[in-house]
Design an enzyme around this catalytic site. Structure first.
Site, PDB file in Angstrom:
ATOM      1  N   ARG A 187       0.850  -1.197   0.000  1.00 24.56           N
ATOM      2  CA  ARG A 187       0.000   0.000   0.000  1.00 24.56           C
ATOM      3  C   ARG A 187       0.880   1.239   0.000  1.00 24.56           C
ATOM      4  O   ARG A 187       0.616   2.221  -0.667  1.00 24.56           O
ATOM      5  CB  ARG A 187      -0.947   0.002   1.216  1.00 24.56           C
ATOM      6  CG  ARG A 187      -1.689   1.314   1.353  1.00 24.56           C
ATOM      7  CD  ARG A 187      -2.959   1.307   2.206  1.00 24.56           C
ATOM      8  NE  ARG A 187      -3.076   0.294   3.207  1.00 24.56           N
ATOM      9  CZ  ARG A 187      -2.502   0.341   4.420  1.00 24.56           C
ATOM     10  NH1 ARG A 187      -1.757   1.364   4.773  1.00 24.56           N
ATOM     11  NH2 ARG A 187      -2.668  -0.651   5.270  1.00 24.56           N
TER      12      ARG A 187
ATOM     13  N   TYR B  72     -14.318  20.249 -14.662  1.00 22.64           N
ATOM     14  CA  TYR B  72     -14.648  18.844 -14.878  1.00 22.64           C
ATOM     15  C   TYR B  72     -15.771  18.441 -13.909  1.00 22.64           C
ATOM     16  O   TYR B  72     -15.685  18.723 -12.710  1.00 22.64           O
ATOM     17  CB  TYR B  72     -13.386  17.990 -14.657  1.00 22.64           C
ATOM     18  CG  TYR B  72     -13.654  16.515 -14.699  1.00 22.64           C
ATOM     19  CD1 TYR B  72     -14.009  15.884 -15.892  1.00 22.64           C
ATOM     20  CD2 TYR B  72     -13.581  15.738 -13.553  1.00 22.64           C
ATOM     21  CE1 TYR B  72     -14.267  14.529 -15.933  1.00 22.64           C
ATOM     22  CE2 TYR B  72     -13.836  14.368 -13.584  1.00 22.64           C
ATOM     23  CZ  TYR B  72     -14.188  13.772 -14.780  1.00 22.64           C
ATOM     24  OH  TYR B  72     -14.449  12.432 -14.810  1.00 22.64           O
TER      25      TYR B  72
ATOM     26  N   ASP C  11      -5.112  21.248 -12.701  1.00 25.25           N
ATOM     27  CA  ASP C  11      -5.522  19.985 -13.311  1.00 25.25           C
ATOM     28  C   ASP C  11      -5.022  20.045 -14.752  1.00 25.25           C
ATOM     29  O   ASP C  11      -5.574  20.755 -15.586  1.00 25.25           O
ATOM     30  CB  ASP C  11      -7.048  19.836 -13.248  1.00 25.25           C
ATOM     31  CG  ASP C  11      -7.530  18.506 -13.822  1.00 25.25           C
ATOM     32  OD1 ASP C  11      -6.789  17.900 -14.617  1.00 25.25           O
ATOM     33  OD2 ASP C  11      -8.654  18.088 -13.493  1.00 25.25           O
TER      34      ASP C  11
ATOM     35  N   LYS D  91      -6.275   9.561 -19.181  1.00 30.06           N
ATOM     36  CA  LYS D  91      -6.466  10.258 -20.438  1.00 30.06           C
ATOM     37  C   LYS D  91      -5.189  10.214 -21.297  1.00 30.06           C
ATOM     38  O   LYS D  91      -4.789   9.157 -21.696  1.00 30.06           O
ATOM     39  CB  LYS D  91      -6.943  11.684 -20.149  1.00 30.06           C
ATOM     40  CG  LYS D  91      -8.058  11.759 -19.074  1.00 30.06           C
ATOM     41  CD  LYS D  91      -9.350  11.102 -19.488  1.00 30.06           C
ATOM     42  CE  LYS D  91     -10.343  10.934 -18.335  1.00 30.06           C
ATOM     43  NZ  LYS D  91     -10.672  12.142 -17.598  1.00 30.06           N
TER      44      LYS D  91
HETATM   45  C1  LIG Z   1     -11.211  12.417 -16.260  1.00 29.06           C
HETATM   46  C2  LIG Z   1     -10.827  13.641 -15.564  1.00 29.06           C
HETATM   47  C3  LIG Z   1     -10.656  13.659 -14.173  1.00 29.06           C
HETATM   48  C4  LIG Z   1     -10.945  12.462 -13.295  1.00 29.06           C
HETATM   49  O1  LIG Z   1     -10.066  11.409 -13.533  1.00 29.06           O
HETATM   50  P1  LIG Z   1     -10.453   9.861 -13.377  1.00 29.06           P
HETATM   51  O2  LIG Z   1      -9.199   9.164 -13.777  1.00 29.06           O
HETATM   52  O3  LIG Z   1     -11.607   9.599 -14.300  1.00 29.06           O
HETATM   53  O4  LIG Z   1     -10.823   9.629 -11.952  1.00 29.06           O
HETATM   54  C5  LIG Z   1     -10.252  14.858 -13.601  1.00 29.06           C
HETATM   55  N1  LIG Z   1     -10.042  15.971 -14.330  1.00 29.06           N
HETATM   56  C6  LIG Z   1     -10.216  15.982 -15.669  1.00 29.06           C
HETATM   57  C7  LIG Z   1      -9.973  17.249 -16.425  1.00 29.06           C
HETATM   58  C8  LIG Z   1     -10.601  14.829 -16.332  1.00 29.06           C
HETATM   59  O5  LIG Z   1     -10.792  14.852 -17.652  1.00 29.06           O
END
Ligand SMILES: *Cc1c(COP(=O)(O)O)cnc(C)c1O
Length: 378
Positions: free
Chosen positions: A46, A98, A170, A195
């Site tokens: 962990r 988001y 982000d 992504k």
């Molecule tokens: C998809 C996304 C998230 C969340 O990520 P997950 O891997 O789906 O938990 C956060 N911020 C943005 C801009 C995203 O596109």
């Protein structure tokens, strides 16, 4: 090392026992100790795993950060960042956010006593006038989702530093190949590695990178204590994806530019949102802040209705109708009914999120096929 070399080599070393060029998938929950607390740096999985360490070092390299901490998902990474704050603390963030971040902030952390103010961050005055003595963090998302507004990371980070406030970005939509927030003055950069970093729509993951020792220490404490850890197989898939990040993003952006240009000339199309268009309100800022303009495009239809958008989306054959983004395959989605459906129509339209707004994540297929697919659907 330059970016393209780091994407292959940062933090990566040949495995010692066999000489394996690729980091093995260390599928273990625990590690043998020679004597109590005498071990090779790992005591329980962990807390740490060598496959995860390889991924953390690689992401730190790409973001020019001292360290990165990896999580089971993007939202788990954000959850850990938010847990650095306490009841009474105040956070300023963007009104074009988001959907999952909005839900996490308002449904989980607001009830625990952290307050959030949502502002249009394209005008720094909106941030300045909302700063209070309790403001601890400015949470930036740029380019924004789904309207692809571009926010000035350097300007906001300077203001935050002046006031002793942390800045987090982000960086999911841009990827570190196009934008490195720490080099623009931010303290923290966060990714949904699901992504562009993973890049193949086959794994969920999250990461936070920072050179602020206090932040890293708190995030490592969260990993150990709350346990939102990514498994070694997931780390391996993400490592594998990152190796081709530069070439994938380059091709996706090349396609996106051509597609955005083409869309602006179609009689059925209303407005096209893409930072690479000279008509985009923050085109100049995007040019300065990003290496290139990204591969996300949104557009509305002249016939602005959910029905018209739905009809178009059910006709595409190369673009798959799905949430998510950043993979090698092109995706199409409908924010008003999918990711942003919970926001009332009047509120949506005030920010420019129209019923017919369609969002594209442009992949690396042949541009001729992408254009003819949208053409026949229109
Ligand atoms: C998809 C996304 C998230 C969340 O990520 P997950 O891997 O789906 O938990 C956060 N911020 C943005 C801009 C995203 O596109």
């Amino acid at each position: 090392m330059k970016f393209n070399t780091k994407a292959i080599h940062a933090g990566q070393k040949t495995e010692e026992t066999s000489g394996a060029v690729m980091p093995p998938i260390f599928q273990t929950s625990t590690y043998a100790q020679e004597a109590p607390n005498i071990h090779k740096g790992y005591d329980y999985a962990r807390v740490g795993n060598p496959t995860r360490t390889a991924l953390e070092k690689l992401i730190a390299g790409l973001e020019d950060a001292d360290e990165a901490v990896c999580f089971a998902s993007g939202v788990a990474a954000m959850d850990a960042i938010m847990k650095m704050f306490r009841p009474g603390d105040h956070i300023i963030t963007t009104n074009d956010l988001y959907g999952g971040s909005y839900r996490l902030f308002t449904k989980v952390f607001e009830p625990y006593g952290i307050s959030f103010t949502f502002v249009d961050m394209t005008d720094i005055e909106n941030i300045r006038e909302n700063i209070t003595d309790n403001t601890k963090l400015i949470w930036i998302e740029t380019p924004t989702n789904p309207l692809l507004r571009v926010v000035d990371i350097r300007e906001i980070s300077e203001l935050a530093k002046e006031k002793g406030i942390l800045t987090a970005v982000d960086n999911t939509f841009a990827s570190p190949y196009l934008q490195q927030p720490l080099n623009l003055g931010a303290d923290i950069t966060m990714h949904s590695t699901t992504k562009y970093l993973g890049g193949h729509s086959d794994v969920i993951g999250g990461a936070v990178a920072s050179s602020n020792k206090d932040v890293i220490e708190k995030l490592r404490f969260q990993i150990k204590t709350s346990g939102a850890v990514p498994g070694p197989m997931d780390c391996y898939l993400t490592l594998r994806g990152i190796k081709t990040l530069a070439v994938r993003v380059e091709r996706s952006v090349e396609n996106a530019k051509k597609l955005a240009d083409w869309l602006t000339n179609q009689p059925e199309v209303g407005k096209v949102y893409y930072p690479g268009l000279s008509s985009h309100p923050q085109h100049q800022l995007a040019k300065e802040q990003m290496k290139d303009f990204g591969a996300m495009i949104s557009f509305s239809l002249k016939n602005d209705s959910i029905e018209a958008a739905t009809k178009l989306m059910s006709k595409t054959k190369v673009f798959t109708l799905a949430e998510s983004l950043g993979g090698v395959e092109s995706l199409i989605s409908h924010p008003a009914s999918m990711t942003h459906g919970s926001i009332p129509k009047e509120v949506r339209e005030k920010t420019g999120l129209f019923d017919s707004l369609i969002r594209l994540s442009v992949g690396i297929e042949d541009i001729d096929d992408l254009i003819s697919d949208i053409k026949q659907a229109l």
